[in-house]
Design an enzyme around this catalytic site. Structure first.
Site, PDB file in Angstrom:
ATOM      1  NE  ARG A  19      -4.305  -1.363   0.171  1.00 28.58           N
ATOM      2  CZ  ARG A  19      -4.454  -2.435  -0.611  1.00 28.58           C
ATOM      3  NH1 ARG A  19      -3.495  -2.787  -1.447  1.00 28.58           N
ATOM      4  NH2 ARG A  19      -5.564  -3.146  -0.571  1.00 28.58           N
ATOM      5  CG  ASP A  45       0.862  -2.399  -8.342  1.00 28.30           C
ATOM      6  OD1 ASP A  45       0.611  -1.986  -9.500  1.00 28.30           O
ATOM      7  OD2 ASP A  45       0.095  -3.147  -7.702  1.00 28.30           O
ATOM      8  CD  GLU A  61      -2.993   3.377  -5.323  1.00 27.61           C
ATOM      9  OE1 GLU A  61      -3.978   2.698  -5.693  1.00 27.61           O
ATOM     10  OE2 GLU A  61      -2.068   2.894  -4.657  1.00 27.61           O
ATOM     11  CG  HIS A  90      -3.567  -0.752  -6.717  1.00 29.26           C
ATOM     12  ND1 HIS A  90      -3.847  -0.075  -5.558  1.00 29.26           N
ATOM     13  CD2 HIS A  90      -3.599  -2.074  -6.370  1.00 29.26           C
ATOM     14  CE1 HIS A  90      -4.048  -0.928  -4.562  1.00 29.26           C
ATOM     15  NE2 HIS A  90      -3.895  -2.157  -5.045  1.00 29.26           N
TER      16      HIS A  90
HETATM   17  P1  NAD Z   1      -1.088 -11.541   4.749  1.00 33.60           P
HETATM   18  O1  NAD Z   1      -2.148 -11.152   5.722  1.00 33.60           O
HETATM   19  O2  NAD Z   1      -0.974 -12.968   4.339  1.00 33.60           O
HETATM   20  O3  NAD Z   1       0.341 -11.079   5.313  1.00 33.60           O
HETATM   21  C1  NAD Z   1       0.566  -9.827   5.889  1.00 33.60           C
HETATM   22  C2  NAD Z   1       1.809  -9.970   6.770  1.00 33.60           C
HETATM   23  O4  NAD Z   1       2.148  -8.659   7.236  1.00 33.60           O
HETATM   24  C3  NAD Z   1       1.588 -10.841   8.006  1.00 33.60           C
HETATM   25  O5  NAD Z   1       2.554 -11.874   8.047  1.00 33.60           O
HETATM   26  C4  NAD Z   1       1.766  -9.876   9.163  1.00 33.60           C
HETATM   27  O6  NAD Z   1       2.359 -10.474  10.286  1.00 33.60           O
HETATM   28  C5  NAD Z   1       2.676  -8.838   8.540  1.00 33.60           C
HETATM   29  N1  NAD Z   1       2.700  -7.582   9.270  1.00 33.60           N
HETATM   30  C6  NAD Z   1       1.682  -6.961   9.933  1.00 33.60           C
HETATM   31  N2  NAD Z   1       2.134  -5.840  10.537  1.00 33.60           N
HETATM   32  C7  NAD Z   1       3.458  -5.761  10.255  1.00 33.60           C
HETATM   33  C8  NAD Z   1       4.471  -4.838  10.597  1.00 33.60           C
HETATM   34  N3  NAD Z   1       4.228  -3.787  11.380  1.00 33.60           N
HETATM   35  N4  NAD Z   1       5.710  -5.050  10.131  1.00 33.60           N
HETATM   36  C9  NAD Z   1       5.994  -6.111   9.339  1.00 33.60           C
HETATM   37  N5  NAD Z   1       5.077  -7.054   8.991  1.00 33.60           N
HETATM   38  C10 NAD Z   1       3.820  -6.855   9.423  1.00 33.60           C
HETATM   39  O7  NAD Z   1      -1.313 -10.604   3.480  1.00 33.60           O
HETATM   40  P2  NAD Z   1      -0.739 -10.819   2.003  1.00 33.60           P
HETATM   41  O8  NAD Z   1      -1.672 -11.647   1.209  1.00 33.60           O
HETATM   42  O9  NAD Z   1       0.682 -11.203   2.093  1.00 33.60           O
HETATM   43  O10 NAD Z   1      -0.890  -9.306   1.454  1.00 33.60           O
HETATM   44  C11 NAD Z   1      -0.110  -8.259   2.022  1.00 33.60           C
HETATM   45  C12 NAD Z   1      -0.614  -6.902   1.564  1.00 33.60           C
HETATM   46  O11 NAD Z   1      -0.417  -6.763   0.157  1.00 33.60           O
HETATM   47  C13 NAD Z   1      -2.124  -6.690   1.740  1.00 33.60           C
HETATM   48  O12 NAD Z   1      -2.474  -6.281   3.037  1.00 33.60           O
HETATM   49  C14 NAD Z   1      -2.434  -5.612   0.710  1.00 33.60           C
HETATM   50  O13 NAD Z   1      -2.328  -4.331   1.292  1.00 33.60           O
HETATM   51  C15 NAD Z   1      -1.335  -5.797  -0.335  1.00 33.60           C
HETATM   52  N6  NAD Z   1      -1.884  -6.274  -1.618  1.00 33.60           N
HETATM   53  C16 NAD Z   1      -1.685  -5.511  -2.720  1.00 33.60           C
HETATM   54  C17 NAD Z   1      -2.187  -5.943  -3.946  1.00 33.60           C
HETATM   55  C18 NAD Z   1      -1.941  -5.148  -5.205  1.00 33.60           C
HETATM   56  O14 NAD Z   1      -2.736  -5.245  -6.145  1.00 33.60           O
HETATM   57  N7  NAD Z   1      -0.860  -4.412  -5.306  1.00 33.60           N
HETATM   58  C19 NAD Z   1      -2.943  -7.126  -4.025  1.00 33.60           C
HETATM   59  C20 NAD Z   1      -3.091  -7.880  -2.872  1.00 33.60           C
HETATM   60  C21 NAD Z   1      -2.559  -7.451  -1.673  1.00 33.60           C
END
Ligand code: NAD
Length: 328
Positions: free
Chosen positions: A243, A267, A272, A291
């Site tokens: 994000r 991305d 945005e 994105h």
């Molecule tokens: P997930 O829930 O499987 O993993 C998130 C991880 O972040 C967890 O392991 C958690 O422990 C960790 N985390 C939380 N707080 C933290 C901190 N302060 N420091 C370090 N790590 C921390 O989620 P995911 O499927 O891996 O997705 C991650 C993120 O990617 C989503 O929350 C979303 O914002 C983003 N995303 C972006 C797109 C895109 O189109 N660009 C698509 C999907 C997801």
């Protein structure tokens, strides 16, 4: 026989370019007595007008759902965010009204991990910068400098959830050392991915390549700012597919200007769509995508997950993937 002919699921917004709702949804839900509507709302007021009488409100875009909007949803029994991130919904407001909020974890894990790798490879090989130079009529072989090899270098993964782990798996083939910072994941979970658990500052000082994968929370807002950029290795390559506000954009621009950051792929941005006058457009070593980390190949999957949430709520059962399980 329909259980409740009034039951309505309303999609209030979706990514029209990549995630148009498939035609099979309406007949599938109709079989169970559920009415389906899909709207492309352009404002909070339009969202409220479309969703006011909905039993399940679905959103497949980054459109915000605020506490004020939630207060006007007369029948809402569930809000389904057809995305992994749910930072644009006021979860506390939904919880206070007893409304479960669900997301769609894992629907695009490989898409986003591969997108992050495209940025990391671009940062090493400067493909985007060379292509831009060629299109401007310059046969500029210096645009390939400075060169960087992945083999033998260090990748730092910030957050080690689904996408962070998928990114780590792909690092193996490139012969990299992998460091991971995630305060909620233990070293023993990281070990099978050949990733070493470290604190954030150690990751920042050692990594040649950094890829960000945390959710946006108060804790991760601006987690890379001036102090953190100062700790990084000169010429570091960064990929952000998580994000935008996880990186303080003003600090990133300073780090690009000073040469601290060698290349960055984004991305996601703080605002945005990215404003046309954003300073990020100035740098040849910045590659931007609008994105699109989650790709259209995953559209069917995310809408199947959405339909499952709708049918479970309709059946009076606990919906899957609740992010505020305390409401039930
Ligand atoms: P997930 O829930 O499987 O993993 C998130 C991880 O972040 C967890 O392991 C958690 O422990 C960790 N985390 C939380 N707080 C933290 C901190 N302060 N420091 C370090 N790590 C921390 O989620 P995911 O499927 O891996 O997705 C991650 C993120 O990617 C989503 O929350 C979303 O914002 C983003 N995303 C972006 C797109 C895109 O189109 N660009 C698509 C999907 C997801």
């Amino acid at each position: 026989m329909t259980l409740n002919p009034q039951f309505t699921a309303v999609l209030v917004d979706y990514d029209e370019a990549l995630f148009t709702p498939p035609a099979w949804i309406a007949p599938l839900l109709a079989e169970q007595g559920i009415a389906w509507e899909a709207h492309l709302c352009n404002s909070d007021a339009e969202v409220v007008a479309a969703a006011r009488a909905a039993d399940v409100v679905l959103v497949q875009s980054v459109r915000r759902i605020t506490g004020e909007m939630i207060a006007q949803l007369a029948r809402c029994r569930c809000i389904a965010r057809l995305s992994v991130g749910y930072d644009s919904t006021d979860i506390a407001a939904a919880t206070a009204r007893g409304i479960p909020v669900c997301n769609a974890p894992g629907y695009c894990t490989d898409d986003v991990a591969e997108h992050a790798w495209a940025f990391l490879l671009d940062g090493a090989r400067h493909i985007g910068a060379q292509d831009r130079a060629l299109r401007e009529g310059r046969w500029d072989r210096l645009a390939a400098q400075p060169g960087k090899l992945l083999r033998g270098s260090t990748l730092g993964l910030i957050a080690f959830g689904r996408i962070g782990r998928a990114a780590a798996e792909k690092a193996r083939g490139f012969g990299m050392t992998v460091l991971a910072y995630d305060p909620y994941v233990s070293a023993s979970v990281m070990a099978p991915y050949s990733a070493h658990k470290v604190e954030l500052d150690e990751l920042l000082t050692r990594a040649d390549f950094i890829s960000l994968h945390p959710p946006l929370t108060p804790e991760t807002f601006h987690m890379l700012g001036r102090r953190e950029f100062a700790l990084m290795r000169d010429g570091v390559v960064i990929a952000n597919t998580s994000r935008g506000p996880v990186i303080e954009e003003a600090a990133l621009i300073e780090a690009l200007e000073s040469g601290k950051v060698g290349a960055v792929g984004l991305d996601v941005m703080e605002e945005e769509p990215l404003p046309a006058d954003s300073p990020l457009h100035r740098f040849p070593n910045v590659t931007l995508t609008p994105h699109t980390g989650a790709s259209a190949v995953s559209a069917e999957t995310v809408y199947r997950m959405g339909c499952r949430i709708v049918t479970e709520v309709h059946a009076g059962r606990r919906p899957p993937n609740m992010v505020n399980p305390e409401v039930v």
